[in-house]
Design a protein around this motif. Structure first.
Motif, PDB file in Angstrom:
ATOM      1  N   ILE A   1       2.320  -0.588  14.903  1.00  0.00           N
ATOM      2  CA  ILE A   1       0.917  -0.451  15.307  1.00  0.00           C
ATOM      3  C   ILE A   1       0.495  -1.653  16.155  1.00  0.00           C
ATOM      4  O   ILE A   1      -0.193  -1.519  17.163  1.00  0.00           O
ATOM      5  N   SER A   2       0.955  -2.854  15.760  1.00  0.00           N
ATOM      6  CA  SER A   2       0.617  -4.067  16.512  1.00  0.00           C
ATOM      7  C   SER A   2       1.199  -4.020  17.919  1.00  0.00           C
ATOM      8  O   SER A   2       0.628  -4.570  18.858  1.00  0.00           O
ATOM      9  N   GLU A   3       2.346  -3.356  18.061  1.00  0.00           N
ATOM     10  CA  GLU A   3       3.000  -3.273  19.370  1.00  0.00           C
ATOM     11  C   GLU A   3       2.425  -2.162  20.242  1.00  0.00           C
ATOM     12  O   GLU A   3       2.885  -1.958  21.365  1.00  0.00           O
ATOM     13  N   GLY A   4       1.438  -1.435  19.707  1.00  0.00           N
ATOM     14  CA  GLY A   4       0.761  -0.455  20.556  1.00  0.00           C
ATOM     15  C   GLY A   4       0.977   0.995  20.204  1.00  0.00           C
ATOM     16  O   GLY A   4       0.407   1.879  20.855  1.00  0.00           O
ATOM     17  N   LEU A   5       1.795   1.287  19.180  1.00  0.00           N
ATOM     18  CA  LEU A   5       1.959   2.688  18.777  1.00  0.00           C
ATOM     19  C   LEU A   5       0.650   3.157  18.148  1.00  0.00           C
ATOM     20  O   LEU A   5       0.173   2.558  17.183  1.00  0.00           O
ATOM     21  N   PRO A   6       0.008   4.210  18.686  1.00  0.00           N
ATOM     22  CA  PRO A   6      -1.303   4.631  18.184  1.00  0.00           C
ATOM     23  C   PRO A   6      -1.258   4.993  16.701  1.00  0.00           C
ATOM     24  O   PRO A   6      -0.293   5.603  16.226  1.00  0.00           O
TER      25      PRO A   6
ATOM     26  N   GLY B   1      -4.093  -9.481   5.608  1.00  0.00           N
ATOM     27  CA  GLY B   1      -3.550  -9.182   6.924  1.00  0.00           C
ATOM     28  C   GLY B   1      -2.855  -7.839   7.024  1.00  0.00           C
ATOM     29  O   GLY B   1      -2.261  -7.502   8.055  1.00  0.00           O
ATOM     30  N   ILE B   2      -2.913  -7.040   5.962  1.00  0.00           N
ATOM     31  CA  ILE B   2      -2.278  -5.703   5.967  1.00  0.00           C
ATOM     32  C   ILE B   2      -3.360  -4.689   6.310  1.00  0.00           C
ATOM     33  O   ILE B   2      -4.128  -4.269   5.452  1.00  0.00           O
ATOM     34  N   THR B   3      -3.444  -4.311   7.578  1.00  0.00           N
ATOM     35  CA  THR B   3      -4.525  -3.444   8.044  1.00  0.00           C
ATOM     36  C   THR B   3      -4.050  -2.069   8.500  1.00  0.00           C
ATOM     37  O   THR B   3      -4.720  -1.062   8.260  1.00  0.00           O
ATOM     38  N   GLY B   4      -2.907  -2.005   9.156  1.00  0.00           N
ATOM     39  CA  GLY B   4      -2.446  -0.732   9.724  1.00  0.00           C
ATOM     40  C   GLY B   4      -2.124   0.336   8.697  1.00  0.00           C
ATOM     41  O   GLY B   4      -2.715   1.427   8.714  1.00  0.00           O
ATOM     42  N   PRO B   5      -1.212   0.068   7.755  1.00  0.00           N
ATOM     43  CA  PRO B   5      -0.844   1.089   6.761  1.00  0.00           C
ATOM     44  C   PRO B   5      -2.026   1.641   5.970  1.00  0.00           C
ATOM     45  O   PRO B   5      -2.097   2.853   5.742  1.00  0.00           O
ATOM     46  N   PRO B   6      -2.995   0.800   5.515  1.00  0.00           N
ATOM     47  CA  PRO B   6      -4.148   1.386   4.820  1.00  0.00           C
ATOM     48  C   PRO B   6      -4.922   2.371   5.688  1.00  0.00           C
ATOM     49  O   PRO B   6      -5.384   3.406   5.186  1.00  0.00           O
ATOM     50  N   LYS B   7      -5.086   2.071   6.988  1.00  0.00           N
ATOM     51  CA  LYS B   7      -5.791   2.992   7.877  1.00  0.00           C
ATOM     52  C   LYS B   7      -5.050   4.321   7.974  1.00  0.00           C
ATOM     53  O   LYS B   7      -5.651   5.393   7.973  1.00  0.00           O
ATOM     54  N   VAL B   8      -3.717   4.241   8.088  1.00  0.00           N
ATOM     55  CA  VAL B   8      -2.905   5.462   8.177  1.00  0.00           C
ATOM     56  C   VAL B   8      -3.033   6.274   6.896  1.00  0.00           C
ATOM     57  O   VAL B   8      -3.222   7.494   6.909  1.00  0.00           O
ATOM     58  N   MET B   9      -2.958   5.585   5.754  1.00  0.00           N
ATOM     59  CA  MET B   9      -3.054   6.274   4.471  1.00  0.00           C
ATOM     60  C   MET B   9      -4.439   6.882   4.274  1.00  0.00           C
ATOM     61  O   MET B   9      -4.566   7.992   3.748  1.00  0.00           O
ATOM     62  N   TRP B  10      -5.485   6.175   4.705  1.00  0.00           N
ATOM     63  CA  TRP B  10      -6.855   6.695   4.593  1.00  0.00           C
ATOM     64  C   TRP B  10      -6.982   7.986   5.390  1.00  0.00           C
ATOM     65  O   TRP B  10      -7.575   8.965   4.927  1.00  0.00           O
TER      66      TRP B  10
END
Length: 391
Positions: free
Chosen positions: A37-42, A143-152
């Motif tokens: 996600i940090s590298e730009g994968l939506p 600092g763990i932001t991407g996976p929670p958004k995906v799971m939500w």
């Protein structure tokens, strides 16, 4: 994971995965998603293939570092809730598989049972809310932001599928063919989504969260859990760390002091004793139709547990009587009625049940109070008793 996103088959990726390593530490799965996600994968792309990720990883995640948790700990509660969710999804799948008989009466009963199961599964919303509003903020602080958004996002999809399943099962004239057809596109995906999420939690989210969060973080979540409620499971014990000496009641008394009313006052402890001493069952449903409180006297007529807290009251009644609940709530909210009495014979007892609309001084609807009373003894009384006599 990038090969999956590029359209590679799950089988090919799984084989390559097994050749390169036998087990993946759960922490690295989170790191990979976060890095992509940090590298730009939506995030939308990660969400779209979330199930594919899980299918490839399932059974290959190293859980040897999963820390033990004591009974009542937020993680223990979530694991127990997952067990109950899987029991319910298994029962629903078995019931769907049985819907092949041409017996009309049998089919009607199967639909009612299925509706009841999905009504209960809607409690998964509370399980997800505790993650979204309690667990995820602590992870984001780390600092763990991407996976929670995906799971939500995945949890929102599951919610929609469960709601859609309930709407389908509430259709009065649904046929067997219609039900089996919609089972493939709505009911079964809802059940699969719930089961898959329990695996994501148990193989990745929860062990990683135990590594990242402190005991203080978990205690804060434990204290706030009752505000949202539990899912198909009522924890028999309340967990608190050894260093936490104050229980919830003492904290409430210290923070709130006495409760002052126009006709007097009492402490929280006194109020609790009064409510639990009255020889009646009381359940309070707020203006948003959510169960917010029930009394806990020693001789309750209708059993309650804390898993119903913050649950839609319609889902707390048998499907066959949900239309009556709807009617009462609508009439109370519109001001058309303010009381709805019922009485039944149950197990040799005469039970009086009455619903009361609660309104403020302006007449605005605040909620509904359900009061149940066993009148068997009172109906048998004769004459008078003017002399003190302890029974």
């Amino acid at each position: 994971m990038l090969k999956l996103h590029a359209g590679g088959s799950q089988d090919d990726v799984r084989k390559e995965l097994m050749q390169s390593l036998s087990q993946i530490p759960y922490g690295e799965v989170v790191e990979v998603e976060q890095e992509l996600i940090s590298e730009g994968l939506p995030e939308e792309e990660v969400l779209k293939l979330c199930d594919a990720h899980s299918a490839v990883l399932q059974g290959n995640v190293d859980l040897s570092g999963f820390k033990d948790v004591p009974p009542g700990h937020p993680v223990d509660v979530m694991l127990k809730e997952n067990q109950e969710l899987r029991k319910a999804t298994t029962e629903a799948r078995n019931l769907i598989g049985e819907i092949t008989s041409s017996d009309t009466d049998a089919f009607a009963q199967q639909v009612l049972k299925l509706r009841g199961i999905f009504n209960g599964l809607f409690d998964v919303d509370k399980h997800y809310l505790r993650k979204e509003y309690m667990l995820f903020p602590f992870l984001e602080r780390e600092g763990i932001t991407g996976p929670p958004k995906v799971m939500w996002g995945k949890q929102d999809e599951i919610r929609d599928l469960v709601k859609g399943s309930i709407e389908i099962l509430q259709t009065d004239d649904i046929t067997r063919d219609d039900l089996l057809a919609t089972a493939e596109i709505v009911l079964s995906p809802a059940l699969d989504g719930i089961d898959d999420m329990t695996i994501k939690e148990e193989e990745i989210l929860l062990p990683m969260a135990l590594d990242k969060l402190t005991e203080t973080d978990w205690y804060e979540m434990s204290k706030q859990s009752l505000e949202i409620g539990f899912c198909l499971y009522d924890p028999p014990v309340i967990w608190k760390p050894e260093w936490a000496t104050e229980d919830t009641l003492v904290e409430m008394q210290k923070s709130g002091g006495n409760i002052q009313l126009p006709s007097g006052s009492f402490s929280v402890e006194e109020l609790l004793a009064i409510l639990n001493t009255l020889p009646i069952d009381m359940t309070f449903v707020d203006k948003d139709d959510k169960v917010k409180y029930f009394s806990q006297n020693s001789e309750r007529i209708f059993q309650r547990n804390r898993a119903i807290l913050n649950r839609d009251v319609r889902l707390c009644h048998p499907p066959a009587s949900s239309h009556i609940v709807d009617k009462i709530i609508d009439d109370f909210k519109s001001g058309k009625q303010s009381r709805a009495p019922f009485w039944i014979n149950m197990g040799g007892k005469f039970i009086h049940i009455e619903y009361f609309a609660l309104r403020n001084e302006k007449g605005e609807y605040l909620g509904t109070l359900e009061v149940s009373h066993d009148l068997t003894h009172y109906r048998s009384l004769e004459g008078e008793q003017r002399i003190l006599s302890y029974k």
